[in-house]
Design a protein around this motif. Sequence first.
Motif, PDB file in Angstrom:
ATOM      1  N   PHE A 137      51.682  50.355  59.345  1.00 45.54           N
ATOM      2  CA  PHE A 137      51.745  48.208  58.418  1.00 45.54           C
ATOM      3  C   PHE A 137      51.092  47.676  59.800  1.00 45.54           C
ATOM      4  CE2 PHE A 137      54.362  44.864  60.594  1.00 45.54           C
ATOM      5  CZ  PHE A 137      54.531  43.457  59.147  1.00 45.54           C
ATOM      6  N   TRP A 138      51.426  48.058  61.536  1.00 45.43           N
ATOM      7  CA  TRP A 138      51.209  47.269  62.718  1.00 45.43           C
ATOM      8  C   TRP A 138      49.470  47.531  61.788  1.00 45.43           C
ATOM      9  CZ3 TRP A 138      53.386  43.115  65.205  1.00 45.43           C
ATOM     10  CH2 TRP A 138      54.578  43.445  64.579  1.00 45.43           C
ATOM     11  N   ALA A 188      51.037  50.541  67.915  1.00 48.46           N
ATOM     12  CA  ALA A 188      50.080  51.055  66.527  1.00 48.46           C
ATOM     13  C   ALA A 188      48.133  51.808  66.898  1.00 48.46           C
ATOM     14  CB  ALA A 188      50.348  50.236  65.558  1.00 48.46           C
ATOM     15  N   PHE A 234      58.819  56.920  59.110  1.00 48.73           N
ATOM     16  CA  PHE A 234      58.865  56.073  59.352  1.00 48.73           C
ATOM     17  C   PHE A 234      58.023  55.567  59.729  1.00 48.73           C
ATOM     18  CE2 PHE A 234      60.205  53.790  63.129  1.00 48.73           C
ATOM     19  CZ  PHE A 234      60.854  53.161  63.378  1.00 48.73           C
ATOM     20  N   CYS A 235      56.838  56.793  61.119  1.00 50.21           N
ATOM     21  CA  CYS A 235      56.154  56.541  62.313  1.00 50.21           C
ATOM     22  C   CYS A 235      54.986  55.845  61.170  1.00 50.21           C
ATOM     23  CB  CYS A 235      55.649  57.725  62.837  1.00 50.21           C
ATOM     24  SG  CYS A 235      57.078  57.704  64.169  1.00 50.21           S
ATOM     25  N   PHE A 237      55.211  52.810  60.363  1.00 55.01           N
ATOM     26  CA  PHE A 237      55.003  51.504  60.665  1.00 55.01           C
ATOM     27  C   PHE A 237      53.532  51.468  61.596  1.00 55.01           C
ATOM     28  CE2 PHE A 237      55.209  50.303  65.982  1.00 55.01           C
ATOM     29  CZ  PHE A 237      56.497  49.895  65.327  1.00 55.01           C
ATOM     30  N   LEU A 239      53.479  45.816  70.032  1.00 53.98           N
ATOM     31  CA  LEU A 239      53.459  46.950  69.057  1.00 53.98           C
ATOM     32  C   LEU A 239      52.265  46.365  68.691  1.00 53.98           C
ATOM     33  CD1 LEU A 239      56.884  44.877  67.683  1.00 53.98           C
ATOM     34  CD2 LEU A 239      56.445  48.034  68.459  1.00 53.98           C
ATOM     35  N   ARG A 269      55.082  61.293  64.377  1.00 47.79           N
ATOM     36  CA  ARG A 269      53.968  60.692  63.382  1.00 47.79           C
ATOM     37  C   ARG A 269      53.226  62.404  62.680  1.00 47.79           C
ATOM     38  NH1 ARG A 269      48.369  57.100  61.086  1.00 47.79           N
ATOM     39  NH2 ARG A 269      48.794  58.410  59.249  1.00 47.79           N
ATOM     40  N   LEU A 293      55.564  57.369  69.439  1.00 48.77           N
ATOM     41  CA  LEU A 293      54.283  56.933  67.564  1.00 48.77           C
ATOM     42  C   LEU A 293      53.860  58.031  67.471  1.00 48.77           C
ATOM     43  CD1 LEU A 293      53.602  53.247  67.169  1.00 48.77           C
ATOM     44  CD2 LEU A 293      55.749  54.270  66.051  1.00 48.77           C
TER      45      LEU A 293
END
Lengths: 267, 378
Positions: free
Chosen positions: B211-212, B254, B204-205, B208, B250, B194, B190
Amino acid sequence: MDNDAPKADPTAAAPARDIRTTRNPIAVDMTGVNKWFGPFHVLRDINLQVKRGERIVICGPSGGGKSTLLRCVNRIEDWQQGRVVVDGVELTEDLKSIDEVRREVGMVFQQFNLFPHLSVLDNCTLAPMWVRGMPRKDAETIAHHYLERVRIPEQAKKYPAQLSGGQQQRVAIARALCMQPKIMLFDEPTSALDPEMVKEVLDTMVALAIDGMTMMVVTHEMGFARQVATRMVLMAEGQIIEVNEPVPFFTNPRHERTKAFLSQILH
Amino acid sequence: MTSATFVRQQLIAPSNPPASSVGTPAWLRQKLFGSALNAAATVISALILAALIWPTVRFMFIDAVWDGSSRVDCLEETVKRPVGACWPFIAAKFAQFMYGFYPADQVWRVNLTYVVGLVLLVPLLIPRAPWKTLNAVLFFGVFPVAAFYLLVGGRFGLPHVETRQWGGLLVTLVITFAGIIGSVPLGILLALGRRSSLPLLRWFCVVFIEFWRGVPLITVLFFATYMLPFFLPESWKLDPLARVLIGVILFAGAYMSEVIRGGLQAIPRGQFEAARALGLGYWKMMAFVVLPQALKIVIPGMVNSFIALFKDTTLVLIVAIFDLLGQLRAAFADPNWATPVTVLTGFAFAGVIYFIISFVISRYALYVERRLSTGVAH
Ligand SMILES: Nc1ncnc2c1ncn2[C@@H]1O[C@H](COP(=O)(O)OP(=O)(O)O)[C@@H](O)[C@H]1O
Ligand SMILES: [Mg+2]
């Protein structure tokens, strides 16, 4: 390094890769190269041919684009217009051409850029092993060979931080040589060094020049330039101002910028 | 100096510092009582420490009950004095605290897993121990697979033990270990994504990761346990513990990616340039030049995350998975051991275990940090 098996010495192959026997008479060919950093026009219509075995010394005021020009030769920087052909391979977006050129072009930086987490020996063997796919043993043989040539064979097990600046820069040269490049780029290799260490690095470079290496060197060491350069290039404001052989370049500079620059640097 | 010129006649040899500025008494005087404010701070701290330590010692040792077989032995009426910790309660429930309801005749499998894990982990943590690469491959690659088959069973003649029967410290360690093993590679990917030059991958990264990071772990666990089955096809029936593990990985990944990104940012541009000039491609440059340096820099941050993860695992209680703390609370409900000190005893025990493990991890991290800052490689 003692080698009991005579054919196991991969450095024996080194002279075979020597510039005198390679195919292309032109090592670097830059035509109409223009580059912008955002709106800033950093390289303006660069045309420069470097023949095999030539040693070009590039000088000029700071910010003139010397580093940027050098970094276009192995495409660490890209450009917007123009062509750069290195040893017959045109550098394009194509990663394969870039990889091919980088394998043949060694670079030495002002700040050495040794890998601090690796020993001197590992710094030298990393690329031969992982780019050329050489077995570790052969890579180490080559590394010892070049460390010997830059006269620091006894430091192989040390880490970069344990060496003086001059020693680090010589390791950086050895590291580049271990890839057995056809062309060497030097970007102000002595500018970050204490005065007493400049000579040891320059001596190494002179030895390389005597061996016939094709070199492009950005430096303000005019003594070195007089000694080894086949041609001098003065750059300012992103353009090539004057190109000449060393003797006329120093004794009879023609452009005002060259005169001004030389009078500053020679005093 | 009266004259403008000076030439040294004799070189001064180095000598020792004056006695008053070195040694313990000087240190004590300077550091503890150097000024009125320092002295006050020292005295107050000492008082607070004493106020905390004395009752703890009394509870855990002096007033504690050491022998017994039921709640009666831990009542004030029986022992005729104030009662501290009721250790027989811990002894009676010890197996549950360690293994949950893992079948007693199979517990050796858990212990064997611990032993193998430690045997592989300890040399990995000792800088001078040889064969680091092989050791790392065994610990991070082979051990998780071996531990899985050993603990779950159903193969190689081992009876199957459902994860529903797992509990206690076993679950705590399994979640923590899986979280660490899973979150580091995920975090690396990730973090690299990024910083990628491909916009779509980068976005996307970012989405993601954010979000987490924006969702509390409790929500993640709830979602993984109760909502996820609705989204997945019927045939994808995941084990409840596996669902939680995925959620934890997950979530931790993150956070880990942000820690690792900090390390990547600290690597000078020249390192990337030197690697590229030597002809190394992206992945080789990352694997051999950039990541080894970046990960070293962020070891303290990573260890912090590990400790946080270790303690956060206890949240799995809300999705009916019983880690050490969950098992503890279940034991409180046992009427056989209902005494006024049961809860305190249980928490004291859990606290000691959590403290020992966290303390060991953080001391080790400190040791690594010191080693690195002195510039000695490996
Ligand atoms: N990555 C970059 N982004 C924007 N400007 C840059 C960058 N690198 C160099 N420059 C600018 O380009 C000009 C030429 O830089 P450089 O090639 O390093 O000059 P020199 O090596 O001759 O001192 C300078 O004005 C410098 O500020
Ligand atoms: Mg420069």
